[in-house]
Structures are given as structure tokens and as C-alpha cells.
Design a protein around this motif. Sequence first.
Motif, PDB file in Angstrom:
ATOM      1  N   LYS A 167      16.112   0.176  13.283  1.00 51.86           N
ATOM      2  CA  LYS A 167      16.830  -0.902  12.485  1.00 51.86           C
ATOM      3  C   LYS A 167      15.939  -1.430  11.270  1.00 51.86           C
ATOM      4  N   LEU A 168      16.806  -1.443  10.370  1.00 53.85           N
ATOM      5  CA  LEU A 168      16.323  -2.200   8.893  1.00 53.85           C
ATOM      6  C   LEU A 168      15.714  -3.500   9.352  1.00 53.85           C
ATOM      7  N   CYS A 169      14.340  -3.579   8.871  1.00 54.19           N
ATOM      8  CA  CYS A 169      14.050  -5.127   9.175  1.00 54.19           C
ATOM      9  C   CYS A 169      13.468  -5.870   7.862  1.00 54.19           C
ATOM     10  N   ALA A 170      13.064  -4.976   6.725  1.00 57.45           N
ATOM     11  CA  ALA A 170      12.585  -5.609   5.491  1.00 57.45           C
ATOM     12  C   ALA A 170      12.980  -4.363   4.199  1.00 57.45           C
ATOM     13  N   ARG A 171      13.154  -4.961   3.127  1.00 59.66           N
ATOM     14  CA  ARG A 171      13.151  -4.191   1.838  1.00 59.66           C
ATOM     15  C   ARG A 171      12.181  -4.436   0.919  1.00 59.66           C
ATOM     16  N   GLY A 172      11.606  -3.785   0.381  1.00 60.48           N
ATOM     17  CA  GLY A 172      10.498  -4.153  -0.785  1.00 60.48           C
ATOM     18  C   GLY A 172      10.753  -3.365  -1.955  1.00 60.48           C
ATOM     19  N   GLU A 173      10.057  -3.917  -2.888  1.00 63.72           N
ATOM     20  CA  GLU A 173       9.932  -3.381  -4.263  1.00 63.72           C
ATOM     21  C   GLU A 173       8.657  -3.452  -4.705  1.00 63.72           C
ATOM     22  N   VAL A 174       8.110  -2.527  -5.068  1.00 65.94           N
ATOM     23  CA  VAL A 174       6.609  -2.394  -5.829  1.00 65.94           C
ATOM     24  C   VAL A 174       6.511  -1.775  -7.006  1.00 65.94           C
TER      25      VAL A 174
ATOM     26  N   CYS B 115       0.838  -1.164   0.125  1.00 61.87           N
ATOM     27  CA  CYS B 115       0.134  -0.203   0.044  1.00 61.87           C
ATOM     28  C   CYS B 115       0.798   1.280   0.023  1.00 61.87           C
ATOM     29  N   HIS B 116       1.938   1.285   0.725  1.00 62.75           N
ATOM     30  CA  HIS B 116       3.019   2.442   0.640  1.00 62.75           C
ATOM     31  C   HIS B 116       3.478   2.560  -0.580  1.00 62.75           C
ATOM     32  N   GLY B 117       3.591   1.614  -1.396  1.00 63.16           N
ATOM     33  CA  GLY B 117       4.122   1.485  -2.887  1.00 63.16           C
ATOM     34  C   GLY B 117       3.244   2.156  -3.651  1.00 63.16           C
ATOM     35  N   THR B 118       1.910   1.571  -3.638  1.00 67.10           N
ATOM     36  CA  THR B 118       0.822   2.119  -4.739  1.00 67.10           C
ATOM     37  C   THR B 118       0.398   3.748  -4.260  1.00 67.10           C
ATOM     38  N   GLY B 119       0.596   4.029  -3.135  1.00 62.34           N
ATOM     39  CA  GLY B 119       0.459   5.489  -2.698  1.00 62.34           C
ATOM     40  C   GLY B 119       1.379   6.335  -3.097  1.00 62.34           C
ATOM     41  N   THR B 120       2.598   5.847  -2.995  1.00 59.22           N
ATOM     42  CA  THR B 120       4.012   6.788  -3.317  1.00 59.22           C
ATOM     43  C   THR B 120       3.916   6.753  -4.893  1.00 59.22           C
TER      44      THR B 120
ATOM     45  N   PRO C 266      -7.585  15.171 -13.074  1.00 55.37           N
ATOM     46  CA  PRO C 266      -8.237  13.722 -12.912  1.00 55.37           C
ATOM     47  C   PRO C 266      -7.338  13.007 -11.771  1.00 55.37           C
ATOM     48  N   PRO C 267      -7.784  12.428 -10.904  1.00 54.37           N
ATOM     49  CA  PRO C 267      -7.010  11.486 -10.040  1.00 54.37           C
ATOM     50  C   PRO C 267      -6.398  10.319 -10.850  1.00 54.37           C
ATOM     51  N   LEU C 268      -5.132  10.104 -10.110  1.00 53.30           N
ATOM     52  CA  LEU C 268      -4.465   8.902 -10.641  1.00 53.30           C
ATOM     53  C   LEU C 268      -4.360   7.802  -9.481  1.00 53.30           C
ATOM     54  N   ARG C 269      -4.735   6.715  -9.782  1.00 57.35           N
ATOM     55  CA  ARG C 269      -4.736   5.605  -8.860  1.00 57.35           C
ATOM     56  C   ARG C 269      -3.948   4.568  -9.266  1.00 57.35           C
ATOM     57  N   PHE C 270      -3.165   4.015  -8.817  1.00 57.43           N
ATOM     58  CA  PHE C 270      -2.224   2.866  -9.103  1.00 57.43           C
ATOM     59  C   PHE C 270      -2.516   1.567  -8.379  1.00 57.43           C
ATOM     60  N   VAL C 271      -2.337   0.383  -9.061  1.00 55.04           N
ATOM     61  CA  VAL C 271      -2.359  -0.936  -8.389  1.00 55.04           C
ATOM     62  C   VAL C 271      -0.951  -1.524  -8.532  1.00 55.04           C
ATOM     63  N   THR C 272      -0.939  -2.861  -7.694  1.00 58.52           N
ATOM     64  CA  THR C 272       0.123  -3.428  -7.912  1.00 58.52           C
ATOM     65  C   THR C 272       0.203  -4.553  -8.691  1.00 58.52           C
ATOM     66  N   ALA C 273       1.377  -4.328  -9.719  1.00 52.66           N
ATOM     67  CA  ALA C 273       1.649  -5.591 -10.739  1.00 52.66           C
ATOM     68  C   ALA C 273       2.628  -6.615 -10.127  1.00 52.66           C
ATOM     69  N   SER C 274       3.453  -6.175  -9.317  1.00 48.92           N
ATOM     70  CA  SER C 274       4.458  -7.031  -8.848  1.00 48.92           C
ATOM     71  C   SER C 274       5.013  -6.364  -7.391  1.00 48.92           C
ATOM     72  N   LEU C 275       5.222  -7.405  -6.302  1.00 44.06           N
ATOM     73  CA  LEU C 275       5.805  -7.061  -5.226  1.00 44.06           C
ATOM     74  C   LEU C 275       6.837  -7.925  -4.651  1.00 44.06           C
TER      75      LEU C 275
END
Lengths: 158, 158
Positions: free
Chosen positions: B137-144, B67-72, B89-98
Motif C-alpha cells: 500500500k502506498l503510504c507516502a510520496r516524496g520529492e528530493v 537518503c534514497h533520493g540523494t543515492g538515486t 571521480p565519485p559524484l555525491r549529492f546532498v539535499t537542497a529540498s525535501l
Amino acid sequence: MTSDVFQDHYPDDVSHCYGCGRLNAEGHHLKSYWEGDESVARFTPRPYHTAIPGYVYGGLIASLIDCHGTGTAAAAAHRAEGRSMGTEPPLRFVTASLKVDYLRPTPLGPELELRGEVLEQKARKIVVAITLSAAGKLCARGEVVAVLMPESMGMRSG
Amino acid sequence: MTSDVFQDHYPDDVSHCYGCGRLNAEGHHLKSYWEGDESVARFTPRPYHTAIPGYVYGGLIASLIDCHGTGTAAAAAHRAEGRSMGTEPPLRFVTASLKVDYLRPTPLGPELELRGEVLEQKARKIVVAITLSAAGKLCARGEVVAVLMPESMGMRSG
């Protein structure tokens, strides 16, 4: 225990996962089992597990894939030792890496079916490929890299 | 609306996401905003969001990163057009890959901090890198990999 469900054999002290722990009163209680060489789990999302209205939110899909992956890894590790889950020592896996490709929006309503296949297996690292389908249509593909739980996380030594 | 929170500007008909929708009564209500060129969100897990007792379950971490990824992505798309969220117009994104790498167990208790950075940006596809930290402390890294929501999913055309 005689259950075929992988998660039913997790030791009590590591059975609190929100996604699949039988001792988590609030959670999803995902239940995975073998069908031949494939692992299977089924889950019906709640009405509030929404993304866009009418579709399942991606975080739930990721969560189900994650827990089905670690469950499959645990079961595969026992199987590789020629013994069933529930025998000692228990082998419990955690996720090192999770990848999900959302192939199409997942409709909210039908039961979801997860099917897992072990792609790579070593004693401490197992890679599981997972498909998630709704009403017979493939909606997401996942890959879980699962590693044997370190004792420092609370797993009693086997 | 004058909110700095990305999700506050999602149109009502696409504000029901369990992870971040302000109209989902049951959900997490994740709220993301800019701090310079980084997007930030903070979230304190509930006691039942357990993996192994004492740690946050991976599905929640994946959900927050998603959700932070699609919001960003949505915010970055508006910014690239030189206009603020809430303008048409509003631009809304969805996740293709996580993708999520779990670098260390995430302690359950402290507030989690997510920080996002746009790695790649096209009109219809935006890649966001995200870190998740607990108690510094860094606990996880993600890519959206986020894609502009197709109108077939219910988004009104802009």
C-alpha cells in the motif's frame, strides 16, 4: 500537569513518537513551548547524527521540524479554544505534508534552535512555518501541514 | 567493488550518514539499487520507530526518502556519464529540498519499499520522485531536490 511543554500534555496513548514522545525510551524527546507567539524547541544532536562528517544529517532535521510542527499545531488549537493544554478534550495533530529547505549545512555540535509560527489555522488543519538555526545561523526552513488526528489512529475521542 | 548498492560506492570520507552511511555504526544503512529505470530500497523499521503506537513516525519516513533520493541522484549522475559507480571521480549529492506527503498512516511492522524515479536531471541538480509503500500500500510520496556536493563540505575533488 503544570508543564509549559506541549508534548508533556499529549495523552499517554499517543506519547510514543520517536521524535517527541515522552514515553518512547529510545527517542529524541523533543520539547516545544511558547515564547510569545512563536513556538520554540531546542535539541542537541548526538555525535552519530552525521551527514557528511561535521554536519547534521537531513533526516534528523526533517524529524525535528515535523515534531515541532505537530506540537505547535496542537498548542495553537488549544489556544484558539481559549484553554491550556492538559484540559479536555486533548487535541493531537499529525503531519499531512512536510517540506524542508536545507539552506546551508547544519554544523554538528551546537544546540539547534527551532522556532515555529502558525501561518494558517482552521479547526482541523494548521500550517506551521519553522526555522532551524545552529549557533545563531539559519540552516533550514520547514513547513508542516498538520491535521487533527483521526480517531481511527487510536486517539481517544475527546 | 562489484556491489550494485549505490551507497556502497560512496567514498569513505562521505560514508558516515546516519541514514545510509556504511561507516555509521549506529545508523540505518539504507541500501539503494536500480531495478530498470527505478531505484529501489527496502527498510524494516525498529519497534521503537513509532509515531502513534502501530505506525511509523514521520521523521523516519522523511529520512529514508531523503537518503534514497540523494543515492538515486548520485547513481543517475554516474549513469548519465556512461560509467558505473565506483569509477572516478565519485559524484555525491546532498539535499537542497525535501517534500513528503503522508498519504496514510504507515503501519509499523512490515518492510517498507521505496521506489525512486528521476524527474529532472542536470549536471549539478537532480530531482527524484519517491514512493514509500508498506505491505503493497502506498503510504507516502516524496520529492528530493539533490545537488552535487560542494567541495567545501569535505568531498575530495574528483
